[in-house]
Design a protein around this motif. Sequence first.
Motif, PDB file in Angstrom:
ATOM      1  N   LEU A 153       0.796  -1.229   0.000  1.00 55.27           N
ATOM      2  CA  LEU A 153       0.000   0.000   0.000  1.00 55.27           C
ATOM      3  C   LEU A 153       0.832   1.285   0.000  1.00 55.27           C
ATOM      4  O   LEU A 153       0.497   2.233  -0.724  1.00 55.27           O
ATOM      5  CB  LEU A 153      -0.982  -0.002   1.183  1.00 55.27           C
ATOM      6  CG  LEU A 153      -1.933   1.189   1.241  1.00 55.27           C
ATOM      7  CD1 LEU A 153      -2.788   1.281  -0.018  1.00 55.27           C
ATOM      8  CD2 LEU A 153      -2.843   1.109   2.469  1.00 55.27           C
TER       9      LEU A 153
ATOM     10  N   THR B 190     -13.024  -4.437   5.925  1.00 59.79           N
ATOM     11  CA  THR B 190     -11.844  -5.175   5.470  1.00 59.79           C
ATOM     12  C   THR B 190     -10.544  -4.817   6.176  1.00 59.79           C
ATOM     13  O   THR B 190      -9.555  -5.525   5.987  1.00 59.79           O
ATOM     14  CB  THR B 190     -11.649  -5.001   3.954  1.00 59.79           C
ATOM     15  OG1 THR B 190     -11.631  -3.603   3.654  1.00 59.79           O
ATOM     16  CG2 THR B 190     -12.754  -5.694   3.188  1.00 59.79           C
ATOM     17  N   PHE B 191     -10.536  -3.744   6.982  1.00 59.82           N
ATOM     18  CA  PHE B 191      -9.319  -3.514   7.767  1.00 59.82           C
ATOM     19  C   PHE B 191      -9.038  -4.750   8.624  1.00 59.82           C
ATOM     20  O   PHE B 191      -7.885  -5.159   8.795  1.00 59.82           O
ATOM     21  CB  PHE B 191      -9.457  -2.276   8.662  1.00 59.82           C
ATOM     22  CG  PHE B 191      -8.334  -2.159   9.656  1.00 59.82           C
ATOM     23  CD1 PHE B 191      -7.088  -1.700   9.256  1.00 59.82           C
ATOM     24  CD2 PHE B 191      -8.494  -2.573  10.969  1.00 59.82           C
ATOM     25  CE1 PHE B 191      -6.030  -1.649  10.158  1.00 59.82           C
ATOM     26  CE2 PHE B 191      -7.451  -2.518  11.871  1.00 59.82           C
ATOM     27  CZ  PHE B 191      -6.213  -2.056  11.469  1.00 59.82           C
TER      28      PHE B 191
ATOM     29  N   ARG C  40      -7.556  -3.283  -0.016  1.00 58.98           N
ATOM     30  CA  ARG C  40      -6.526  -2.512   0.686  1.00 58.98           C
ATOM     31  C   ARG C  40      -6.101  -1.296  -0.142  1.00 58.98           C
ATOM     32  O   ARG C  40      -5.952  -0.205   0.374  1.00 58.98           O
ATOM     33  CB  ARG C  40      -5.337  -3.437   0.974  1.00 58.98           C
ATOM     34  CG  ARG C  40      -4.539  -3.170   2.155  1.00 58.98           C
ATOM     35  CD  ARG C  40      -5.175  -3.205   3.544  1.00 58.98           C
ATOM     36  NE  ARG C  40      -6.598  -3.277   3.702  1.00 58.98           N
ATOM     37  CZ  ARG C  40      -7.351  -2.217   4.031  1.00 58.98           C
ATOM     38  NH1 ARG C  40      -6.833  -1.047   4.202  1.00 58.98           N
ATOM     39  NH2 ARG C  40      -8.647  -2.346   4.204  1.00 58.98           N
TER      40      ARG C  40
ATOM     41  N   PHE D 190      -8.796   1.546  -0.136  1.00 62.37           N
ATOM     42  CA  PHE D 190      -9.198   2.061   1.171  1.00 62.37           C
ATOM     43  C   PHE D 190     -10.575   1.541   1.567  1.00 62.37           C
ATOM     44  O   PHE D 190     -11.400   2.276   2.091  1.00 62.37           O
ATOM     45  CB  PHE D 190      -9.143   3.595   1.199  1.00 62.37           C
ATOM     46  CG  PHE D 190      -7.738   4.096   1.124  1.00 62.37           C
ATOM     47  CD1 PHE D 190      -7.020   4.353   2.274  1.00 62.37           C
ATOM     48  CD2 PHE D 190      -7.118   4.262  -0.096  1.00 62.37           C
ATOM     49  CE1 PHE D 190      -5.702   4.768   2.209  1.00 62.37           C
ATOM     50  CE2 PHE D 190      -5.797   4.671  -0.177  1.00 62.37           C
ATOM     51  CZ  PHE D 190      -5.089   4.919   0.976  1.00 62.37           C
ATOM     52  N   GLY D 191     -10.771   0.276   1.287  1.00 56.16           N
ATOM     53  CA  GLY D 191     -11.995  -0.358   1.716  1.00 56.16           C
ATOM     54  C   GLY D 191     -12.670  -1.107   0.594  1.00 56.16           C
ATOM     55  O   GLY D 191     -12.324  -0.974  -0.576  1.00 56.16           O
ATOM     56  N   CYS D 192     -13.630  -1.916   0.997  1.00 58.99           N
ATOM     57  CA  CYS D 192     -14.374  -2.727   0.033  1.00 58.99           C
ATOM     58  C   CYS D 192     -15.598  -1.954  -0.447  1.00 58.99           C
ATOM     59  O   CYS D 192     -15.649  -0.732  -0.361  1.00 58.99           O
ATOM     60  CB  CYS D 192     -14.777  -4.044   0.699  1.00 58.99           C
ATOM     61  SG  CYS D 192     -15.830  -3.813   2.152  1.00 58.99           S
TER      62      CYS D 192
ATOM     63  N   GLY E 104     -16.739  -0.297   3.195  1.00 57.04           N
ATOM     64  CA  GLY E 104     -15.867   0.717   3.793  1.00 57.04           C
ATOM     65  C   GLY E 104     -15.358   1.739   2.793  1.00 57.04           C
ATOM     66  O   GLY E 104     -15.093   2.889   3.143  1.00 57.04           O
ATOM     67  N   GLY E 105     -15.194   1.312   1.527  1.00 60.07           N
ATOM     68  CA  GLY E 105     -14.702   2.243   0.514  1.00 60.07           C
ATOM     69  C   GLY E 105     -15.825   2.947  -0.219  1.00 60.07           C
ATOM     70  O   GLY E 105     -15.910   4.182  -0.211  1.00 60.07           O
TER      71      GLY E 105
END
Lengths: 128, 410
Positions: B176, B273-274, B362, B365-367, B370-371
């Motif tokens: 990342l 996903t974090f 990742r 910054f999220g799926c 989350g993204g």
Amino acid sequence: MARLEHKQSALVMGTALSLAALAVAIDYTRHPLPAPTAPTARHVPAGETTVPCGMGNPCGLGETPCGLEGGSPCDLTPCGLGGDEAPCGLGTEPGNTETPCGLDAEPGSEAPCGLGTEPSSEAPCGLG
Amino acid sequence: MPYSGFNDHNGGNPMAQAIPAPRTEYPVALTSSLAILGLALLLQGLVDNRHALLFLIAVGLGVTLLHAAFGFSSVWRNFIRRRESAGLRAQLLLFMVTTALFFPVIDQVFPGLRATSAMGPVGISVLVGAFLFGIGMELGAGCGSGTLFTVGQGHVNMLITLAFFIVGSLIGTAHLPWWTSLPNIGRVSVIRELGGWLPAAAIQIAVLAGLFWIVRSLEWRRHGRLKPLTLTDDRPFSERLVFGPWSWAWGVAGLALFSFLTLLVAGYPWSITFAFGLWGAKIYTALGGDVSTWTYWSAGYPARALQRPVLADITSVMDFGIILGAMLAAALAGKFAPAKRIDWRLVAASVVGGLLLGYGARLAFGCNIGGMFAGIASGSLHGWLWMLAGFAGTWVGVRIRIWAGLDKPY
């Protein structure tokens, strides 16, 4: 090719979830949380009615959940872990650039939230 | 192309359609209920009330996702292949509702309510990551939320997808820093750029409504009718609520409610996903590896999360809640652990799909949650970039599925 019937699928899932629970338990024994610190005396200004978070009153159900009460001392002493770190999104005052999550982020900053550049960030905001 | 049949899971026939009574699996329902109760009490005792509350909110998310079958990979695939738009319209409706709920809170309109956005940089990393994720969710047959609730439902092949989702996430954390060094314009808040929550929400809802109208028109043009977002069912409300299935509309209501509660209680939007990267790092460490020198894990929240038990990580705790909530709902609905035919193509697709899901999430910054969802609902422009790139990746993934023999050609 194999066909898993209902009972076989359930057995596989049960085994997997049991192993996951075991792994979580082992993880907890390897990284135990620090014991809660004893409540310390704190001056409460006259007229303040909010019960301090983490001062003998853990934020939570029926009390003052973090994130629900912006005026509570939760902003200053986050509930839960660490206690000395301002969680991202909880208590970030406008203009506070220590936590570049959300609208308080420094414009143009390329550092992703919580990605090693903000030692004060407590929450995985922006990390998905 | 005519409809292959109304409807696999909800949306149902607009004409009244008898839904068979579920064959509830009480042992599984009891086991999952006890697990939920036990873990909630454990979290309350070992961590704090906030973690326990967020866990229970996630159980609600899991029940909603399962009962409404609120997936993203199949919905996007059905739209691309057959122009069936009910699921896509439900997602757009969810984004509209949560925009109206989240924006004022993010902009600190209400005294005492404070939360932050799921911000990510708008750039190459998100573009590539979401594109890869789109491919991965077609091969792996699940998105971020979909993988969790289908694991809870007992789909054995999704265990393979989840395992490699975790591996891909871990690899993504290693790479990342390089990806984020590529060109980007930083984090962009549409709330800030558009002059506050009200104009920003109005414009964003108008854009979402425009997309809603477009996908609706495309379905109408192809089929001459629309699948409804509601479900016609003669059973009592309480019975439908407990045993399912739920309509898309109920799914929207449930996800809006529980994601809003997450925002209020956690102080930031729902993410998934974090935790996968964290679990991967912990497993890798347990096997003798060392990630503490990796940039991602060396400081900030990831470093602290690595040093603490997963029970202290809210994302992990919520993921557990989603799995257990979905398991409970699946048991109530009589859908737990369905029989499954596993062949090498499915295994290979799950492995490759899982890796792409993890790596892509990742970088992005999220799926999809989350993204994309959290980003759009909380006013981060990267969520919109995620949607565009993710949809393009899905289009490619749909074709790979056909090429690989996982789906029939059009």
